[in-house]
Design a protein around this motif. Structure first.
Motif, PDB file in Angstrom:
ATOM      1  N   LEU A  55       0.826  -1.213   0.000  1.00  0.00           N
ATOM      2  CA  LEU A  55       0.000   0.000   0.000  1.00  0.00           C
ATOM      3  C   LEU A  55       0.854   1.254   0.000  1.00  0.00           C
ATOM      4  O   LEU A  55       1.959   1.269   0.535  1.00  0.00           O
ATOM      5  CB  LEU A  55      -0.907   0.006   1.231  1.00  0.00           C
ATOM      6  CG  LEU A  55      -1.807  -1.210   1.435  1.00  0.00           C
ATOM      7  CD1 LEU A  55      -2.615  -1.067   2.720  1.00  0.00           C
ATOM      8  CD2 LEU A  55      -2.720  -1.415   0.234  1.00  0.00           C
ATOM      9  N   ASN A  56       0.312   2.331  -0.565  1.00  0.00           N
ATOM     10  CA  ASN A  56       0.983   3.624  -0.489  1.00  0.00           C
ATOM     11  C   ASN A  56       0.592   4.332   0.806  1.00  0.00           C
ATOM     12  O   ASN A  56      -0.141   3.773   1.634  1.00  0.00           O
ATOM     13  CB  ASN A  56       0.665   4.484  -1.725  1.00  0.00           C
ATOM     14  CG  ASN A  56      -0.804   4.820  -1.854  1.00  0.00           C
ATOM     15  OD1 ASN A  56      -1.573   4.767  -0.888  1.00  0.00           O
ATOM     16  ND2 ASN A  56      -1.219   5.178  -3.072  1.00  0.00           N
ATOM     17  N   GLU A  57       1.035   5.564   0.980  1.00  0.00           N
ATOM     18  CA  GLU A  57       0.786   6.319   2.213  1.00  0.00           C
ATOM     19  C   GLU A  57      -0.697   6.537   2.486  1.00  0.00           C
ATOM     20  O   GLU A  57      -1.126   6.652   3.627  1.00  0.00           O
ATOM     21  CB  GLU A  57       1.484   7.692   2.169  1.00  0.00           C
ATOM     22  CG  GLU A  57       2.981   7.640   1.948  1.00  0.00           C
ATOM     23  CD  GLU A  57       3.356   7.407   0.478  1.00  0.00           C
ATOM     24  OE1 GLU A  57       2.663   7.895  -0.438  1.00  0.00           O
ATOM     25  OE2 GLU A  57       4.352   6.694   0.261  1.00  0.00           O
ATOM     26  N   SER A  58      -1.496   6.579   1.429  1.00  0.00           N
ATOM     27  CA  SER A  58      -2.928   6.803   1.613  1.00  0.00           C
ATOM     28  C   SER A  58      -3.715   5.497   1.786  1.00  0.00           C
ATOM     29  O   SER A  58      -4.937   5.523   1.911  1.00  0.00           O
ATOM     30  CB  SER A  58      -3.500   7.617   0.452  1.00  0.00           C
ATOM     31  OG  SER A  58      -3.392   6.892  -0.751  1.00  0.00           O
ATOM     32  N   GLY A  59      -3.007   4.357   1.779  1.00  0.00           N
ATOM     33  CA  GLY A  59      -3.661   3.079   2.018  1.00  0.00           C
ATOM     34  C   GLY A  59      -4.219   2.394   0.782  1.00  0.00           C
ATOM     35  O   GLY A  59      -5.033   1.484   0.891  1.00  0.00           O
ATOM     36  N   SER A  60      -3.760   2.810  -0.405  1.00  0.00           N
ATOM     37  CA  SER A  60      -4.200   2.184  -1.647  1.00  0.00           C
ATOM     38  C   SER A  60      -3.092   1.301  -2.212  1.00  0.00           C
ATOM     39  O   SER A  60      -1.913   1.612  -2.044  1.00  0.00           O
ATOM     40  CB  SER A  60      -4.548   3.255  -2.687  1.00  0.00           C
ATOM     41  OG  SER A  60      -5.613   4.054  -2.218  1.00  0.00           O
ATOM     42  N   PRO A  61      -3.466   0.215  -2.900  1.00  0.00           N
ATOM     43  CA  PRO A  61      -2.432  -0.640  -3.503  1.00  0.00           C
ATOM     44  C   PRO A  61      -1.570   0.146  -4.489  1.00  0.00           C
ATOM     45  O   PRO A  61      -2.089   0.944  -5.263  1.00  0.00           O
ATOM     46  CB  PRO A  61      -3.238  -1.723  -4.230  1.00  0.00           C
ATOM     47  CG  PRO A  61      -4.557  -1.747  -3.534  1.00  0.00           C
ATOM     48  CD  PRO A  61      -4.812  -0.325  -3.113  1.00  0.00           C
ATOM     49  N   VAL A  62      -0.256  -0.095  -4.451  1.00  0.00           N
ATOM     50  CA  VAL A  62       0.654   0.586  -5.373  1.00  0.00           C
ATOM     51  C   VAL A  62       0.917  -0.225  -6.628  1.00  0.00           C
ATOM     52  O   VAL A  62       1.323   0.326  -7.645  1.00  0.00           O
ATOM     53  CB  VAL A  62       1.999   0.970  -4.696  1.00  0.00           C
ATOM     54  CG1 VAL A  62       1.773   2.003  -3.619  1.00  0.00           C
ATOM     55  CG2 VAL A  62       2.705  -0.246  -4.148  1.00  0.00           C
ATOM     56  N   ASP A  63       0.725  -1.551  -6.555  1.00  0.00           N
ATOM     57  CA  ASP A  63       0.805  -2.369  -7.764  1.00  0.00           C
ATOM     58  C   ASP A  63      -0.083  -3.599  -7.564  1.00  0.00           C
ATOM     59  O   ASP A  63      -0.544  -3.867  -6.467  1.00  0.00           O
ATOM     60  CB  ASP A  63       2.253  -2.748  -8.105  1.00  0.00           C
ATOM     61  CG  ASP A  63       2.807  -3.823  -7.204  1.00  0.00           C
ATOM     62  OD1 ASP A  63       2.369  -4.978  -7.335  1.00  0.00           O
ATOM     63  OD2 ASP A  63       3.693  -3.523  -6.384  1.00  0.00           O
ATOM     64  N   PHE A  64      -0.284  -4.306  -8.641  1.00  0.00           N
ATOM     65  CA  PHE A  64      -1.217  -5.425  -8.618  1.00  0.00           C
ATOM     66  C   PHE A  64      -0.522  -6.736  -8.966  1.00  0.00           C
ATOM     67  O   PHE A  64      -1.149  -7.672  -9.434  1.00  0.00           O
ATOM     68  CB  PHE A  64      -2.388  -5.128  -9.561  1.00  0.00           C
ATOM     69  CG  PHE A  64      -3.077  -3.843  -9.194  1.00  0.00           C
ATOM     70  CD1 PHE A  64      -4.033  -3.823  -8.194  1.00  0.00           C
ATOM     71  CD2 PHE A  64      -2.728  -2.649  -9.800  1.00  0.00           C
ATOM     72  CE1 PHE A  64      -4.644  -2.644  -7.819  1.00  0.00           C
ATOM     73  CE2 PHE A  64      -3.336  -1.456  -9.430  1.00  0.00           C
ATOM     74  CZ  PHE A  64      -4.291  -1.460  -8.435  1.00  0.00           C
ATOM     75  N   SER A  65       0.779  -6.788  -8.703  1.00  0.00           N
ATOM     76  CA  SER A  65       1.575  -7.961  -9.070  1.00  0.00           C
ATOM     77  C   SER A  65       1.226  -9.199  -8.254  1.00  0.00           C
ATOM     78  O   SER A  65       1.582 -10.310  -8.651  1.00  0.00           O
ATOM     79  CB  SER A  65       3.071  -7.644  -8.936  1.00  0.00           C
ATOM     80  OG  SER A  65       3.385  -7.322  -7.591  1.00  0.00           O
ATOM     81  N   THR A  66       0.540  -9.047  -7.141  1.00  0.00           N
ATOM     82  CA  THR A  66       0.176 -10.211  -6.325  1.00  0.00           C
ATOM     83  C   THR A  66      -1.225 -10.749  -6.680  1.00  0.00           C
ATOM     84  O   THR A  66      -1.725 -11.659  -6.012  1.00  0.00           O
ATOM     85  CB  THR A  66       0.240  -9.885  -4.821  1.00  0.00           C
ATOM     86  OG1 THR A  66      -0.695  -8.841  -4.529  1.00  0.00           O
ATOM     87  CG2 THR A  66       1.640  -9.479  -4.399  1.00  0.00           C
ATOM     88  N   MET A  67      -1.837 -10.201  -7.724  1.00  0.00           N
ATOM     89  CA  MET A  67      -3.191 -10.615  -8.114  1.00  0.00           C
ATOM     90  C   MET A  67      -3.277 -12.125  -8.344  1.00  0.00           C
ATOM     91  O   MET A  67      -4.190 -12.789  -7.848  1.00  0.00           O
ATOM     92  CB  MET A  67      -3.645  -9.869  -9.366  1.00  0.00           C
ATOM     93  CG  MET A  67      -5.030 -10.253  -9.868  1.00  0.00           C
ATOM     94  SD  MET A  67      -6.385  -9.718  -8.812  1.00  0.00           S
ATOM     95  CE  MET A  67      -6.471  -7.985  -9.249  1.00  0.00           C
TER      96      MET A  67
END
Length: 150
Positions: A55-67
């Protein structure tokens, strides 16, 4: 209160993870010949998320590589729940995938779904729906299932 005599018999199953009690629901319920699975996610037997997104500082995913890893664990949990009712993925008639990133999910789903269903074209109605968030910020995918047994 409804007349209890007219309610269908229900068989339920769960994992015993904390959020079942906190939210107040069962993971799966069977009524007659149909099994309904609540939204499943990528957790282990202790309730820890498998392959959580960074997650980034705002709590959102930064990438989706673990999908793909999340999807694989989610299907594994689905297989375990269906087994509680004597069912397998062969009994699934409909699935809905709720995802944070549609292109990442689409890329992973082709591989993972074929692997789990054991077919080039799984014989199941499938919906892929993009959403802005799921129950946990590190979660990228949630899958609901409907299965029919004899």
């Amino acid at each position: 209160m409804a007349n209890q005599k007219n309610l269908p018999a229900k068989k339920t199953a769960g994992f015993g993870v904390a959020w079942e009690g906190l939210y107040g629901y069962v993971q799966a319920v069977q009524v007659k010949d149909t099994i309904y699975l609540s939204g499943q996610l990528s957790h282990d037997t202790e309730g820890n998320l498998v392959a959580p997104a960074v997650l980034n500082e705002s709590g959102s995913p930064v990438d989706f590589s673990t999908m793909e890893d999340q999807m694989r664990q989610t299907y594994s949990n689905i297989v375990d729940l269906l087994a509680e009712f004597g069912a397998t993925l062969d009994h699934v008639v409909e699935e809905t995938l709720f995802v944070i990133d549609v292109p990442a999910a689409f890329a992973a789903a082709g591989k993972v779904r074929k692997e789990f269903y054991g077919a080039e074209v799984p014989q199941v109605a499938s919906n892929l729906i993009g959403v802005s968030s799921l129950a946990f910020p590190q979660q990228l995918i949630e899958i609901t299932i409907r299965a029919v047994i004899e």
